[in-house]
Write a protein that holds these residues in place. Structure first.
Motif, short mmCIF file in Angstrom:
data_model
loop_
_atom_site.label_atom_id
_atom_site.label_comp_id
_atom_site.label_asym_id
_atom_site.label_seq_id
_atom_site.Cartn_x
_atom_site.Cartn_y
_atom_site.Cartn_z
N VAL A 1 0.84 -1.21 0.00
CA VAL A 1 0.00 0.00 0.00
C VAL A 1 0.87 1.25 0.00
CG1 VAL A 1 -1.69 1.35 1.30
CG2 VAL A 1 -1.97 -1.13 1.10
N ALA A 2 1.90 1.26 0.83
CA ALA A 2 2.81 2.41 0.86
C ALA A 2 3.48 2.60 -0.49
CB ALA A 2 3.86 2.22 1.96
N THR A 3 3.94 1.52 -1.08
CA THR A 3 4.62 1.60 -2.37
C THR A 3 3.68 2.08 -3.46
OG1 THR A 3 6.12 -0.18 -1.69
CG2 THR A 3 5.98 0.29 -4.05
N ALA A 4 2.41 1.65 -3.40
CA ALA A 4 1.42 2.08 -4.39
C ALA A 4 1.15 3.57 -4.32
CB ALA A 4 0.12 1.30 -4.20
N ALA A 5 1.42 4.16 -3.16
CA ALA A 5 1.19 5.60 -2.98
C ALA A 5 2.36 6.45 -3.48
CB ALA A 5 0.92 5.90 -1.51
N LEU A 6 3.45 5.80 -3.89
CA LEU A 6 4.65 6.52 -4.28
C LEU A 6 5.07 6.16 -5.70
CD1 LEU A 6 6.70 5.92 -1.01
CD2 LEU A 6 5.55 8.04 -1.65
N THR A 7 5.61 7.12 -6.41
CA THR A 7 6.17 6.84 -7.74
C THR A 7 7.55 6.23 -7.57
OG1 THR A 7 7.27 8.99 -7.94
CG2 THR A 7 4.96 8.87 -8.64
N ALA A 8 8.12 5.79 -8.68
CA ALA A 8 9.47 5.20 -8.64
C ALA A 8 10.49 6.21 -8.13
CB ALA A 8 9.86 4.70 -10.02
N ASP A 9 10.23 7.49 -8.36
CA ASP A 9 11.16 8.53 -7.91
C ASP A 9 10.90 8.98 -6.48
OD1 ASP A 9 12.45 8.58 -10.38
OD2 ASP A 9 11.02 10.02 -11.20
N GLY A 10 9.91 8.38 -5.84
CA GLY A 10 9.63 8.71 -4.45
C GLY A 10 8.61 9.80 -4.25
N ASP A 11 8.05 10.35 -5.36
CA ASP A 11 7.00 11.34 -5.23
C ASP A 11 5.67 10.65 -4.94
OD1 ASP A 11 8.75 13.44 -5.87
OD2 ASP A 11 8.47 13.08 -8.01
N LEU A 12 4.72 11.42 -4.44
CA LEU A 12 3.39 10.86 -4.18
C LEU A 12 2.63 10.67 -5.49
CD1 LEU A 12 2.45 12.99 -1.06
CD2 LEU A 12 2.78 10.53 -1.07
N VAL A 13 1.95 9.55 -5.59
CA VAL A 13 1.13 9.28 -6.77
C VAL A 13 -0.03 10.27 -6.81
CG1 VAL A 13 -0.46 7.61 -7.78
CG2 VAL A 13 1.75 6.85 -6.91
N ASP A 14 -0.33 10.77 -7.98
CA ASP A 14 -1.45 11.71 -8.15
C ASP A 14 -2.64 10.95 -8.72
OD1 ASP A 14 -3.01 13.93 -8.35
OD2 ASP A 14 -2.06 14.69 -10.18
N GLY A 15 -3.67 10.75 -7.91
CA GLY A 15 -4.86 10.05 -8.39
C GLY A 15 -4.93 8.61 -7.92
N ASP A 16 -6.00 7.94 -8.32
CA ASP A 16 -6.26 6.57 -7.90
C ASP A 16 -6.91 5.81 -9.05
OD1 ASP A 16 -6.45 4.33 -6.30
OD2 ASP A 16 -7.95 5.15 -4.94
N LEU A 17 -6.99 4.50 -8.92
CA LEU A 17 -7.68 3.70 -9.91
C LEU A 17 -9.18 4.00 -9.87
CD1 LEU A 17 -6.01 0.19 -9.42
CD2 LEU A 17 -5.46 1.93 -11.14
N ARG A 18 -9.80 3.94 -11.02
CA ARG A 18 -11.24 4.16 -11.11
C ARG A 18 -11.92 2.81 -11.29
NH1 ARG A 18 -14.61 8.53 -9.84
NH2 ARG A 18 -16.41 8.56 -11.23
N VAL A 19 -12.01 2.07 -10.20
CA VAL A 19 -12.64 0.75 -10.22
C VAL A 19 -13.58 0.64 -9.03
CG1 VAL A 19 -10.71 -0.38 -11.38
CG2 VAL A 19 -10.74 -0.26 -8.89
N ALA A 20 -14.59 -0.21 -9.15
CA ALA A 20 -15.57 -0.38 -8.08
C ALA A 20 -14.95 -1.15 -6.91
CB ALA A 20 -16.80 -1.11 -8.59
N ALA A 21 -15.19 -0.66 -5.71
CA ALA A 21 -14.78 -1.37 -4.49
C ALA A 21 -15.70 -1.01 -3.35
CB ALA A 21 -13.34 -1.05 -4.14
N GLY A 22 -16.97 -0.78 -3.68
CA GLY A 22 -17.94 -0.35 -2.69
C GLY A 22 -18.61 -1.51 -1.97
N ALA A 23 -19.68 -1.20 -1.28
CA ALA A 23 -20.39 -2.20 -0.49
C ALA A 23 -21.89 -1.92 -0.55
CB ALA A 23 -19.91 -2.18 0.96
N GLU A 24 -22.69 -3.00 -0.43
CA GLU A 24 -24.15 -2.84 -0.42
C GLU A 24 -24.69 -2.61 0.99
OE1 GLU A 24 -22.74 -5.70 -2.23
OE2 GLU A 24 -22.59 -4.11 -3.73
N HIS A 25 -23.86 -2.89 1.98
CA HIS A 25 -24.32 -2.69 3.36
C HIS A 25 -23.12 -2.51 4.28
CE1 HIS A 25 -23.12 -6.89 4.08
NE2 HIS A 25 -23.75 -7.17 2.95
#
Length: 217
Positions: A193-217
């Motif tokens: 998770v930490a690595t996913a938040a950072l670029t290869a150069d160590g900057d913070l990633v701008d944006g997120d994936l646009r995929v469903a991960a919600g819940a019905e309840h």
């Protein structure tokens, strides 16, 4: 600097895998060339938030992952939202049991995580580890810390953070007849998770994936 926090044991447990996993993840990130540190927080309303703010001020991180235990859950839970309420079903480790009290009087009703929660979920899932996006961090000390974190980061430019719940450890799960996960797997998930938040150069990633991960309840 990446700051990871975990909690001391609570609720009659003798261990809290969130702290062990945070330490292991910090070590793994260091081995990968990242600057990382782990800090243990008390399971106490108020004091936990105070020590978190102190750690942020002292270490000046660009990314903060706070971690807590959610016994009974079967997956690593990347939390979406922190709410401005303390409502304790059981007392904290100092005997405090607030009911329907705000984390911060006059604060916003809620804060969203600023982690790329869905990219983090995808990275952990790709490694074959159980993971989900969670829509509630509860109303106990975990949510208290999550809200305090996002409240603190709201005034800091270029710093992101969020909260991750981990299940019981395998040993705790066996003891309670509940799902459990190896602490090493928890640490691997935190590292991803930490690595996913950072670029290869160590900057913070701008944006997120646009995929469903919600819940019905």
């Amino acid at each position: 600097m990446i700051l990871l926090t975990g909690f001391e044991p609570f609720g009659g447990e003798t261990v809290n895998p969130s702290w062990t996993a945070a330490q292991l993840a910090a070590t793994a990130l260091q081995a990968a060339g990242r600057n990382a540190a782990a800090v243990e927080l008390p399971c106490v309303f108020g004091k936990s938030a105070e020590l978190l703010r102190d750690a942020i001020g002292r270490l000046e991180p660009m990314l903060v992952l706070c971690v807590g235990q959610a016994g009974g859950r079967s997956r690593v839970s990347i939390e979406r939202v922190a709410i401005n309420v303390d409502d304790a079903r059981i007392p904290d480790n100092a005997g405090n049991a607030p009911v329907d009290q705000p984390v911060r009087l006059g604060g916003p009703a809620a804060y969203f995580s600023t982690l790329p929660i869905k990219a983090g979920r995808a990275a952990v899932a790709a490694a074959g580890l159980p993971v989900e996006v969670s829509q509630t961090a509860g109303t106990y000390v975990c949510n208290h810390v999550f809200y305090a974190l996002m409240d603190a980061l709201a005034g800091l430019d270029g710093v992101r953070g969020g909260f991750i719940h981990v299940p019981f450890s395998e040993e705790q799960g066996l003891h309670h007849g509940q799902p459990g996960l190896a602490v090493e797997d928890m640490a691997a998930a935190l590292t991803l998770v930490a690595t996913a938040a950072l670029t290869a150069d160590g900057d913070l990633v701008d944006g997120d994936l646009r995929v469903a991960a919600g819940a019905e309840h």
